[in-house]
Design a protein around this motif. Structure first.
Motif, PDB file in Angstrom:
ATOM      1  N   TRP A  92     -17.619   0.276  11.562  1.00 14.13           N
ATOM      2  CA  TRP A  92     -16.694   1.338  11.832  1.00 14.13           C
ATOM      3  C   TRP A  92     -16.817   2.434  10.770  1.00 14.13           C
ATOM      4  O   TRP A  92     -16.366   1.798   9.506  1.00 14.13           O
ATOM      5  N   ALA A  93     -16.681   4.106  10.710  1.00 14.31           N
ATOM      6  CA  ALA A  93     -16.093   4.728   9.103  1.00 14.31           C
ATOM      7  C   ALA A  93     -15.145   4.602   9.847  1.00 14.31           C
ATOM      8  O   ALA A  93     -14.891   4.917  10.514  1.00 14.31           O
ATOM      9  N   ALA A  94     -14.402   5.780   7.999  1.00 13.49           N
ATOM     10  CA  ALA A  94     -13.070   6.482   8.419  1.00 13.49           C
ATOM     11  C   ALA A  94     -13.752   7.878   7.260  1.00 13.49           C
ATOM     12  O   ALA A  94     -14.659   7.458   6.519  1.00 13.49           O
ATOM     13  N   ALA A  95     -13.040   9.002   7.917  1.00 12.32           N
ATOM     14  CA  ALA A  95     -12.907  10.256   7.164  1.00 12.32           C
ATOM     15  C   ALA A  95     -11.988  10.718   7.160  1.00 12.32           C
ATOM     16  O   ALA A  95     -11.304  11.067   7.904  1.00 12.32           O
TER      17      ALA A  95
ATOM     18  N   MET B  71       1.177   8.383   6.477  1.00  7.90           N
ATOM     19  CA  MET B  71       0.644   7.119   5.583  1.00  7.90           C
ATOM     20  C   MET B  71       0.472   6.435   6.814  1.00  7.90           C
ATOM     21  O   MET B  71      -0.729   5.327   5.938  1.00  7.90           O
ATOM     22  N   ILE B  72       1.185   6.465   8.021  1.00  2.00           N
ATOM     23  CA  ILE B  72      -0.588   5.731   9.020  1.00  2.00           C
ATOM     24  C   ILE B  72      -1.192   5.368   8.818  1.00  2.00           C
ATOM     25  O   ILE B  72      -2.212   4.980   8.960  1.00  2.00           O
ATOM     26  N   GLU B  73      -1.751   6.986   9.468  1.00  2.00           N
ATOM     27  CA  GLU B  73      -3.227   6.986   9.081  1.00  2.00           C
ATOM     28  C   GLU B  73      -3.942   6.730   7.389  1.00  2.00           C
ATOM     29  O   GLU B  73      -5.088   6.387   7.503  1.00  2.00           O
TER      30      GLU B  73
ATOM     31  N   ALA C 288      -8.617   0.831   5.806  1.00  2.00           N
ATOM     32  CA  ALA C 288      -9.123  -0.664   6.053  1.00  2.00           C
ATOM     33  C   ALA C 288      -9.930  -0.804   7.100  1.00  2.00           C
ATOM     34  O   ALA C 288     -10.869  -1.793   7.007  1.00  2.00           O
ATOM     35  N   ALA C 289     -10.675   0.499   7.429  1.00  2.00           N
ATOM     36  CA  ALA C 289     -12.022   0.974   7.667  1.00  2.00           C
ATOM     37  C   ALA C 289     -13.344   0.291   6.835  1.00  2.00           C
ATOM     38  O   ALA C 289     -13.610   0.028   5.616  1.00  2.00           O
TER      39      ALA C 289
ATOM     40  N   THR D 228      -7.748   5.532  -1.636  1.00  2.00           N
ATOM     41  CA  THR D 228      -8.952   4.480  -1.965  1.00  2.00           C
ATOM     42  C   THR D 228      -8.680   2.870  -2.929  1.00  2.00           C
ATOM     43  O   THR D 228      -9.244   2.654  -3.502  1.00  2.00           O
ATOM     44  N   ARG D 229      -7.092   3.623  -3.664  1.00  2.00           N
ATOM     45  CA  ARG D 229      -6.876   2.297  -4.947  1.00  2.00           C
ATOM     46  C   ARG D 229      -6.536   1.802  -3.842  1.00  2.00           C
ATOM     47  O   ARG D 229      -6.406   0.423  -4.221  1.00  2.00           O
ATOM     48  N   VAL D 230      -5.759   1.856  -2.399  1.00  2.00           N
ATOM     49  CA  VAL D 230      -5.400   0.411  -1.394  1.00  2.00           C
ATOM     50  C   VAL D 230      -7.047  -0.024  -1.014  1.00  2.00           C
ATOM     51  O   VAL D 230      -7.050  -1.201  -0.848  1.00  2.00           O
ATOM     52  N   ARG D 231      -8.069   0.795  -0.702  1.00  2.00           N
ATOM     53  CA  ARG D 231      -9.753   0.172   0.106  1.00  2.00           C
ATOM     54  C   ARG D 231      -9.969  -0.577  -1.598  1.00  2.00           C
ATOM     55  O   ARG D 231     -10.387  -1.996  -1.652  1.00  2.00           O
TER      56      ARG D 231
END
Length: 350
Positions: A183-186, A269-271, A277-278, A294-297
């Protein structure tokens, strides 16, 4: 008061969102009261509330500190030269990242080197605005120290447990809905976004999903957005994508409901953590909301599956040539400098 997160007249500070206990356990922070007690022998803060209290407290803190006038757009700090100068490779990297700005060796100034406290002041009237990443404004002379500093940002500056748990519930729900598929996130920023080029149409979003998500069989997409009209996304649904939005999870995720009851400002922040995590992510160029995702990714090793909706920046996060900070504050996106190889002690560069 934090930008765009203080709703209903309620002011927020960083530790309404970050885990203060985690930072405190690292030994690198003190409360205002602890600091004042150590410096003055009196832990009391100025009386009053609201703007007058904050002004009085800022004045008191500045009176106890050295207050240099540093501007991220024009200045670049080098830290830790008291432990040894940067080697030739580090010098080259520092010069490249400081391009066009004044290099300031903090330890070379006796007033700064011997200061008990350095206060980073903000004052819009003097262009003292900290719209920048710490790693694009300051570097350690020693690569080892620089990586350690970036690890502190990764390991100690984390959202509160309530935010983490709420996001984890949504991620679990997305994984269940995907039933083994990717799955993806945008992140689709519209609203009052001043960068109109990035306020793209549904057709442009669909094109990005067709280019990035569909080839990965990621037709289930979590959408983090400030676009209030769901009909806007109809062309994407009509093309065969299944979209999920934040509000859909409130009834089925008890930790999410509990978190929002405590503070509805935690929603953004939740989003961010859901999108981080996507398996696949598409973000909005120039958006600092996307930037933190993107930094967390990057921390999680998901850089290779991180993209932007705008075609000309689509692969900028994974393209090595496009991923070197160009000099200046470079606030409009996150850069691999902040997360790449920060655990690798064999590296000799910064």
């Amino acid at each position: 008061r934090l930008y765009l997160v203080s709703k209903k007249g309620q002011a927020h500070g960083p530790f309404d969102f970050y885990d203060l206990d985690l930072v405190h356990a690292g030994g690198g922070v003190a409360t205002i009261e602890e600091y004042l007690l150590k410096r003055t022998g009196d832990a009391s803060t100025p009386e009053g509330r609201g703007a007058d209290h904050h002004k009085a407290l800022a004045a008191k803190l500045r009176s106890l500190a050295h207050v240099p006038v540093w501007k991220p757009r024009t200045d670049f700090l080098v830290l830790g030269t008291r432990f040894g100068p940067p080697d030739d490779r580090a010098k080259k990297s520092i010069s490249k990242h400081a391009r066009g700005r004044t290099l300031i060796d903090v330890d070379a100034d006796p007033a700064l080197r011997n200061a008990t406290t350095i206060h980073f002041a903000t004052d819009a009237r003097r262009d003292l605005r900290w719209l920048t990443h710490f790693y694009t404004f300051m570097r350690w002379a020693s690569p080892r120290q620089g990586r350690a500093a970036r690890r502190v940002a990764r390991d100690e500056l984390r959202y509160r447990a309530e935010i983490q748990c709420a996001a984890a519930e949504i991620v679990d729900s997305m994984n269940e809905r995907a039933a083994g598929r990717t799955w993806a996130a945008a992140h689709i920023r519209r609203g009052d976004f001043q960068f109109t080029e990035a306020k793209v149409s549904a057709k442009a979003i669909l094109k990005a999903l067709e280019d990035v998500a569909r080839p990965r069989n990621a037709t289930l997409v979590y959408v983090a957005t400030d676009e209030g009209k769901r009909d806007f996304f109809k062309p994407i649904v009509d093309a065969g994508f299944e979209l999920a939005f934040f509000d859909e999870f409130k009834a089925s995720c008890p930790s999410l409901k509990t978190a929002l009851d405590v503070d509805p400002n935690w929603a953004g922040m939740i989003e961010q953590l859901v999108a981080a995590a996507a398996p696949v992510f598409l973000g909005t160029w120039w958006s600092t909301f996307t930037g933190y995702i993107t930094r967390v990714r990057g921390y999680r090793g998901l850089r290779s599956e991180t993209f932007y909706v705008l075609p000309k920046y689509r692969d900028a996060f994974i393209d090595e040539k496009a991923s070197k900070p160009p000099g200046g504050a470079a606030w409009w996106r996150e850069w691999p400098t902040g997360f790449a190889d920060i655990d690798d002690e064999s590296r000799s560069d910064v």
